[in-house]
Design a protein around this motif. Structure first.
Motif, PDB file in Angstrom:
ATOM      1  N   ALA A  17      13.022  -1.117  -5.281  1.00 41.43           N
ATOM      2  CA  ALA A  17      12.162  -1.767  -6.281  1.00 41.43           C
ATOM      3  C   ALA A  17      12.961  -2.179  -7.514  1.00 41.43           C
ATOM      4  N   GLU A  18      13.880  -1.337  -7.942  1.00 46.18           N
ATOM      5  CA  GLU A  18      14.705  -1.672  -9.100  1.00 46.18           C
ATOM      6  C   GLU A  18      15.586  -2.885  -8.828  1.00 46.18           C
ATOM      7  N   ALA A  19      16.074  -3.008  -7.584  1.00 48.16           N
ATOM      8  CA  ALA A  19      16.879  -4.175  -7.227  1.00 48.16           C
ATOM      9  C   ALA A  19      16.045  -5.445  -7.264  1.00 48.16           C
ATOM     10  N   VAL A  20      14.827  -5.361  -6.741  1.00 49.82           N
ATOM     11  CA  VAL A  20      13.923  -6.513  -6.787  1.00 49.82           C
ATOM     12  C   VAL A  20      13.591  -6.866  -8.230  1.00 49.82           C
ATOM     13  N   ARG A  21      13.318  -5.848  -9.013  1.00 43.45           N
ATOM     14  CA  ARG A  21      12.987  -6.076 -10.424  1.00 43.45           C
ATOM     15  C   ARG A  21      14.127  -6.810 -11.140  1.00 43.45           C
ATOM     16  N   LEU A  22      15.368  -6.382 -10.884  1.00 38.75           N
ATOM     17  CA  LEU A  22      16.518  -7.025 -11.512  1.00 38.75           C
ATOM     18  C   LEU A  22      16.597  -8.496 -11.114  1.00 38.75           C
ATOM     19  N   ALA A  23      16.461  -8.766  -9.826  1.00 38.66           N
ATOM     20  CA  ALA A  23      16.573 -10.143  -9.337  1.00 38.66           C
ATOM     21  C   ALA A  23      15.495 -11.036  -9.934  1.00 38.66           C
ATOM     22  N   VAL A  24      14.294 -10.501 -10.070  1.00 36.29           N
ATOM     23  CA  VAL A  24      13.169 -11.269 -10.607  1.00 36.29           C
ATOM     24  C   VAL A  24      13.303 -11.454 -12.115  1.00 36.29           C
ATOM     25  N   ALA A  25      13.852 -10.438 -12.801  1.00 36.48           N
ATOM     26  CA  ALA A  25      13.868 -10.442 -14.257  1.00 36.48           C
ATOM     27  C   ALA A  25      14.953 -11.328 -14.853  1.00 36.48           C
ATOM     28  N   LEU A  26      15.994 -11.602 -14.090  1.00 38.01           N
ATOM     29  CA  LEU A  26      17.049 -12.461 -14.620  1.00 38.01           C
ATOM     30  C   LEU A  26      16.504 -13.854 -14.923  1.00 38.01           C
ATOM     31  N   PRO A  27      17.133 -14.575 -15.839  1.00 33.41           N
ATOM     32  CA  PRO A  27      16.661 -15.935 -16.156  1.00 33.41           C
ATOM     33  C   PRO A  27      16.588 -16.799 -14.907  1.00 33.41           C
ATOM     34  N   GLN A  28      15.661 -17.740 -14.912  1.00 34.32           N
ATOM     35  CA  GLN A  28      15.434 -18.583 -13.741  1.00 34.32           C
ATOM     36  C   GLN A  28      16.670 -19.388 -13.357  1.00 34.32           C
ATOM     37  N   GLN A  61      15.952   5.421  -1.790  1.00 37.25           N
ATOM     38  CA  GLN A  61      14.552   5.724  -2.030  1.00 37.25           C
ATOM     39  C   GLN A  61      13.795   4.422  -2.342  1.00 37.25           C
ATOM     40  N   PRO A  62      12.483   4.391  -2.091  1.00 31.88           N
ATOM     41  CA  PRO A  62      11.723   3.159  -2.347  1.00 31.88           C
ATOM     42  C   PRO A  62      11.896   2.608  -3.758  1.00 31.88           C
ATOM     43  N   GLU A  63      11.976   3.506  -4.734  1.00 37.49           N
ATOM     44  CA  GLU A  63      12.118   3.043  -6.112  1.00 37.49           C
ATOM     45  C   GLU A  63      13.480   2.393  -6.368  1.00 37.49           C
ATOM     46  N   ASP A  64      14.498   2.753  -5.563  1.00 41.02           N
ATOM     47  CA  ASP A  64      15.811   2.116  -5.707  1.00 41.02           C
ATOM     48  C   ASP A  64      15.740   0.644  -5.296  1.00 41.02           C
ATOM     49  N   GLY A  94       0.784  -1.228   0.000  1.00 41.47           N
ATOM     50  CA  GLY A  94       0.000   0.000   0.000  1.00 41.47           C
ATOM     51  C   GLY A  94       0.815   1.276   0.000  1.00 41.47           C
ATOM     52  N   SER A  95       2.129   1.169   0.259  1.00 38.75           N
ATOM     53  CA  SER A  95       2.964   2.372   0.312  1.00 38.75           C
ATOM     54  C   SER A  95       4.424   1.977   0.195  1.00 38.75           C
ATOM     55  N   GLY A  96       5.288   2.986   0.095  1.00 41.89           N
ATOM     56  CA  GLY A  96       6.727   2.774   0.158  1.00 41.89           C
ATOM     57  C   GLY A  96       7.269   1.792  -0.857  1.00 41.89           C
ATOM     58  N   MET A  97       8.158   0.921  -0.392  1.00 39.06           N
ATOM     59  CA  MET A  97       8.834  -0.024  -1.284  1.00 39.06           C
ATOM     60  C   MET A  97       7.854  -0.991  -1.940  1.00 39.06           C
ATOM     61  N   GLY A  98       6.862  -1.450  -1.181  1.00 39.83           N
ATOM     62  CA  GLY A  98       5.912  -2.396  -1.739  1.00 39.83           C
ATOM     63  C   GLY A  98       5.146  -1.831  -2.912  1.00 39.83           C
ATOM     64  N   LEU A  99       4.730  -0.591  -2.782  1.00 40.23           N
ATOM     65  CA  LEU A  99       4.023   0.094  -3.871  1.00 40.23           C
ATOM     66  C   LEU A  99       4.894   0.153  -5.116  1.00 40.23           C
ATOM     67  N   GLU A 100       6.149   0.582  -4.951  1.00 38.80           N
ATOM     68  CA  GLU A 100       7.040   0.728  -6.105  1.00 38.80           C
ATOM     69  C   GLU A 100       7.388  -0.624  -6.720  1.00 38.80           C
ATOM     70  N   ILE A 101       7.573  -1.642  -5.893  1.00 37.00           N
ATOM     71  CA  ILE A 101       7.844  -2.983  -6.421  1.00 37.00           C
ATOM     72  C   ILE A 101       6.664  -3.471  -7.255  1.00 37.00           C
ATOM     73  N   ALA A 102       5.461  -3.291  -6.736  1.00 36.83           N
ATOM     74  CA  ALA A 102       4.268  -3.738  -7.450  1.00 36.83           C
ATOM     75  C   ALA A 102       4.141  -3.033  -8.802  1.00 36.83           C
ATOM     76  N   ARG A 103       4.365  -1.729  -8.812  1.00 32.06           N
ATOM     77  CA  ARG A 103       4.231  -0.973 -10.068  1.00 32.06           C
ATOM     78  C   ARG A 103       5.258  -1.432 -11.105  1.00 32.06           C
ATOM     79  N   LEU A 104       6.505  -1.646 -10.669  1.00 33.26           N
ATOM     80  CA  LEU A 104       7.537  -2.064 -11.618  1.00 33.26           C
ATOM     81  C   LEU A 104       7.262  -3.457 -12.172  1.00 33.26           C
TER      82      LEU A 104
END
Length: 264
Positions: free
Chosen positions: A216-227, A211-214, A14-24
């Motif tokens: 989120a970008e780290a989470v996005r990278l980890a998730v986006a890499l090949p399995q 910042q929360p979006e920073d 609903g806010s902060g890092m979780g919000l930015e992770i969800a959006r990305l």
């Protein structure tokens, strides 16, 4: 890029890092499930995601309650399918930081949110992930797990260290069954949790924080890499280190009996 159509469940969305992770993750094609305490905040995030062309399901739940977790997972499976990506992001800190004064109930509450809830959610999604031989679990821990101090407090540091240990256990135990277990360790981050500190940082002090979006970008990278690839641990720290000596001293006395404080 996140596998299009993957189901990603994010706590504290609903806010902060979780919000930015969800959006990305939604922008990358994931169908996101937003978990948090406040339905209104989750609905607002879901509306933003849908406005950007994404898919979002907003579910208010108490992630420390096993029944709430079960209901949320049942509805997710019914509406979107099994969870491919779990992001354990929700966190809570105590108002009393020094273990000399820390009420037992605050200690338990912090461990419930930061550690027990992660276990419960992980236990709920593991069967589907292991049956399919693929899945990703990301947990937002903290650098307080590595260098605990009075900023986060005794309970928070212990809980974040515990969850880091649990994620390493998952990595060591299930990696050969296709599970990626990833721990993100942010340094001081400008999120609403800072407002509850014994001395909330001033706006100018927050400028150079993570910042929360920073995160989120780290989470996005980890998730986006090949399995086939797992970023087992990611440290996300501010480049500039601020002086926290005044914060530590204020935190030392938060919740202390009046007769024990330096002013007494």
């Amino acid at each position: 890029m996140t596998t299009p159509g993957a189901v990603a469940l994010i706590t504290g969305a609903g806010s902060g890092m979780g919000l930015e992770i969800a959006r990305l993750l939604a922008r990358d094609g994931a169908r996101v499930v937003l978990l948090g305490r406040r339905q209104e905040a989750l609905d607002s995030v879901a509306d933003k995601i849908r406005a950007e062309g994404g898919t979002a399901l907003a579910l208010a739940a108490d992630i420390t309650g096993a029944d709430d977790v079960r209901r949320a997972l049942d509805r997710t499976r019914a509406e979107l399918g099994p969870v491919d990506i779990l992001v354990n992001n929700a966190g809570s800190a105590s108002s009393v930081l020094n273990p000399q004064w820390l009420p037992h109930e605050e200690w338990r509450q912090v461990l419930e949110v930061n550690l027990t809830a992660v276990f419960q959610l992980t236990q709920a999604v593991l069967p589907d992930m292991l049956d399919r031989g693929t899945g990703t679990i990301v947990t937002v821990s903290s650098l307080a797990a590595v260098n605990p101090n009075l900023l986060g407090g005794a309970a928070y540091g212990a809980a974040k260290a515990g969850v880091r240990n649990f994620m390493t256990f998952l990595h060591n135990t299930f990696r050969n069954q296709g599970l990626r277990a990833i721990t993100v360790l942010p340094g001081e981050t400008d999120t609403p949790i800072l407002d509850n500190r014994a001395r909330p940082p001033a706006p100018e002090e927050r400028t150079n924080m993570v910042q929360p979006e920073d995160v989120a970008e780290a989470v996005r990278l980890a998730v986006a890499l090949p399995q086939r690839v797992v970023l087992q641990e990611i440290v996300v720290a501010p480049t500039r280190q601020r002086d926290v000596s005044a914060d530590l001293e204020t935190s030392r006395w938060a919740g202390a009996p009046a007769e024990r404080t330096p002013q007494a």
